[in-house]
Design a protein around this motif. Structure first.
Motif, mmCIF file in Angstrom:
data_model
loop_
_atom_site.group_PDB
_atom_site.id
_atom_site.type_symbol
_atom_site.label_atom_id
_atom_site.label_comp_id
_atom_site.label_asym_id
_atom_site.label_seq_id
_atom_site.Cartn_x
_atom_site.Cartn_y
_atom_site.Cartn_z
ATOM 1 N N MET A 61 0.838 -1.171 0.000
ATOM 2 C CA MET A 61 0.000 0.000 0.000
ATOM 3 C C MET A 61 0.889 1.242 0.000
ATOM 4 N N GLU A 62 0.531 2.218 -0.820
ATOM 5 C CA GLU A 62 1.269 3.476 -0.875
ATOM 6 C C GLU A 62 0.338 4.618 -0.482
ATOM 7 N N ILE A 63 0.804 5.452 0.439
ATOM 8 C CA ILE A 63 0.086 6.670 0.810
ATOM 9 C C ILE A 63 0.987 7.834 0.455
ATOM 10 N N ARG A 64 0.429 8.813 -0.251
ATOM 11 C CA ARG A 64 1.249 9.939 -0.682
ATOM 12 C C ARG A 64 0.417 11.210 -0.738
ATOM 13 N N ASN A 65 1.135 12.335 -0.671
ATOM 14 C CA ASN A 65 0.512 13.633 -0.870
ATOM 15 C C ASN A 65 0.159 13.772 -2.340
ATOM 16 N N LEU A 66 -1.047 14.184 -2.604
ATOM 17 C CA LEU A 66 -1.459 14.415 -3.977
ATOM 18 C C LEU A 66 -1.045 15.822 -4.394
ATOM 19 N N GLY A 67 -0.737 15.963 -5.665
ATOM 20 C CA GLY A 67 -0.329 17.244 -6.217
ATOM 21 C C GLY A 67 -1.110 17.567 -7.470
ATOM 22 N N GLU A 68 -0.708 18.628 -8.109
ATOM 23 C CA GLU A 68 -1.414 19.122 -9.288
ATOM 24 C C GLU A 68 -1.588 18.061 -10.368
ATOM 25 N N SER A 69 -0.590 17.221 -10.550
ATOM 26 C CA SER A 69 -0.663 16.206 -11.607
ATOM 27 C C SER A 69 -1.678 15.103 -11.299
ATOM 28 N N ASP A 70 -2.188 15.081 -10.072
ATOM 29 C CA ASP A 70 -3.179 14.077 -9.680
ATOM 30 C C ASP A 70 -4.618 14.570 -9.822
ATOM 31 N N ALA A 71 -4.800 15.776 -10.339
ATOM 32 C CA ALA A 71 -6.124 16.407 -10.342
ATOM 33 C C ALA A 71 -7.194 15.558 -11.029
ATOM 34 N N ALA A 72 -6.922 15.029 -12.199
ATOM 35 C CA ALA A 72 -7.943 14.264 -12.934
ATOM 36 C C ALA A 72 -8.309 12.975 -12.202
ATOM 37 N N GLU A 73 -7.303 12.268 -11.706
ATOM 38 C CA GLU A 73 -7.585 11.019 -10.996
ATOM 39 C C GLU A 73 -8.313 11.299 -9.675
ATOM 40 N N TYR A 74 -7.890 12.348 -8.971
ATOM 41 C CA TYR A 74 -8.571 12.733 -7.737
ATOM 42 C C TYR A 74 -10.028 13.089 -8.026
ATOM 43 N N GLN A 75 -10.255 13.904 -9.053
ATOM 44 C CA GLN A 75 -11.621 14.305 -9.373
ATOM 45 C C GLN A 75 -12.495 13.092 -9.695
ATOM 46 N N GLY B 242 -3.580 10.511 -0.747
ATOM 47 C CA GLY B 242 -4.212 9.440 -1.497
ATOM 48 C C GLY B 242 -3.578 8.118 -1.129
ATOM 49 N N VAL B 243 -4.357 7.062 -1.241
ATOM 50 C CA VAL B 243 -3.842 5.721 -0.972
ATOM 51 C C VAL B 243 -4.108 4.855 -2.196
ATOM 52 N N ALA B 244 -3.096 4.061 -2.546
ATOM 53 C CA ALA B 244 -3.188 3.128 -3.666
ATOM 54 C C ALA B 244 -2.686 1.771 -3.192
ATOM 55 N N HIS B 245 -3.149 0.706 -3.836
ATOM 56 C CA HIS B 245 -2.682 -0.642 -3.475
ATOM 57 C C HIS B 245 -1.181 -0.769 -3.678
ATOM 58 N N LEU B 246 -0.698 -0.238 -4.797
ATOM 59 C CA LEU B 246 0.712 -0.366 -5.159
ATOM 60 C C LEU B 246 1.287 0.998 -5.472
ATOM 61 N N ARG B 247 2.598 1.130 -5.328
ATOM 62 C CA ARG B 247 3.270 2.386 -5.668
ATOM 63 C C ARG B 247 2.943 2.758 -7.110
ATOM 64 N N ALA C 235 -9.324 -3.767 4.160
ATOM 65 C CA ALA C 235 -7.919 -4.158 4.014
ATOM 66 C C ALA C 235 -6.978 -3.212 4.756
ATOM 67 N N GLY C 236 -7.538 -2.299 5.538
ATOM 68 C CA GLY C 236 -6.714 -1.385 6.322
ATOM 69 C C GLY C 236 -6.379 -0.075 5.641
ATOM 70 N N ALA C 237 -6.895 0.153 4.441
ATOM 71 C CA ALA C 237 -6.566 1.379 3.710
ATOM 72 C C ALA C 237 -7.078 2.620 4.438
ATOM 73 N N GLY C 238 -8.294 2.576 4.955
ATOM 74 C CA GLY C 238 -8.854 3.729 5.657
ATOM 75 C C GLY C 238 -8.067 4.075 6.907
ATOM 76 N N GLY C 239 -7.726 3.066 7.689
ATOM 77 C CA GLY C 239 -6.940 3.301 8.903
ATOM 78 C C GLY C 239 -5.558 3.834 8.586
ATOM 79 N N ALA C 240 -4.920 3.273 7.566
ATOM 80 C CA ALA C 240 -3.587 3.737 7.183
ATOM 81 C C ALA C 240 -3.640 5.175 6.671
ATOM 82 N N LEU C 241 -4.660 5.489 5.906
ATOM 83 C CA LEU C 241 -4.829 6.842 5.377
ATOM 84 C C LEU C 241 -5.045 7.840 6.516
ATOM 85 N N LEU C 242 -5.922 7.506 7.469
ATOM 86 C CA LEU C 242 -6.176 8.401 8.594
ATOM 87 C C LEU C 242 -4.938 8.538 9.473
ATOM 88 N N ASP C 243 -4.222 7.441 9.708
ATOM 89 C CA ASP C 243 -2.983 7.518 10.495
ATOM 90 C C ASP C 243 -1.958 8.440 9.834
#
Length: 173
Positions: A1-15, A60-65, A101-109
């Protein structure tokens, strides 16, 4: 699981994920699909870059990097001299196929850890529809505490929804 700060290049996927959240769980958000579907990508990109009111960040959280986003959560600092010690958690959503699968907890942490690094930020607040028992249980499991209920705070065409307000002291471990 990868958690990362989203940036400008993530706008379309975030939306795309945000619009999915608004379609699939409209009761969980103060905004609507109709309000956000035509929101320009440059406005979303600015928000993801922290250039909106209160600055802030979106994780944002994704299954894989480098994989597709399966969850998001945002945080901004309150504006104004007397409120800048407080931040607001907003827009948390994990896609149904990624839940359990723990994504919500990992994201909140990760959000709590990043908020603790924000200079002079002392506490966070959020709101949750009490019927969203899974989300509420996650927040409480991480130390959020209830401080009030706003009856009929949200209304769609069919019904009203109460909002429960929770707070988290960032100096509490």
């Amino acid at each position: 699981m990868e958690i990362r700060n989203l940036g400008e290049s993530d706008a379309a996927e975030y939306q795309a994920l945000r619009l999915r959240a608004l379609r699939e769980a409209p009761e969980a958000f103060g905004s609507t699909y109709a309000e956000e579907v035509d929101r320009p990508l440059d406005v979303i990109a600015a928000q993801l870059a922290g250039r909106g009111p209160g600055g802030g960040f979106v994780l944002g959280v994704a299954h894989l990097r480098g994989g597709a986003l399966m969850g998001v959560a945002g945080c901004y600092r309150e504006a104004g001299f007397k409120r800048r010690h407080a931040g607001v958690v907003w827009g948390m959503f994990v896609a149904p196929e990624a839940r359990g699968a723990g994504a919500g907890g990992a994201l909140l942490d990760a959000l709590l850890a990043q908020a603790r690094d924000w200079p002079a930020l002392e506490q966070l607040t959020l709101s949750v529809v009490p019927e969203n028992t899974v989300a509420r249980a996650l927040y409480v499991s991480r130390g959020f505490r209830s401080f009030g209920l706003a009856p009929r705070a949200l209304r769609d065409e069919a019904r009203y929804y109460d909002l429960e307000y929770l707070w988290f002291p960032l100096d509490a471990g």
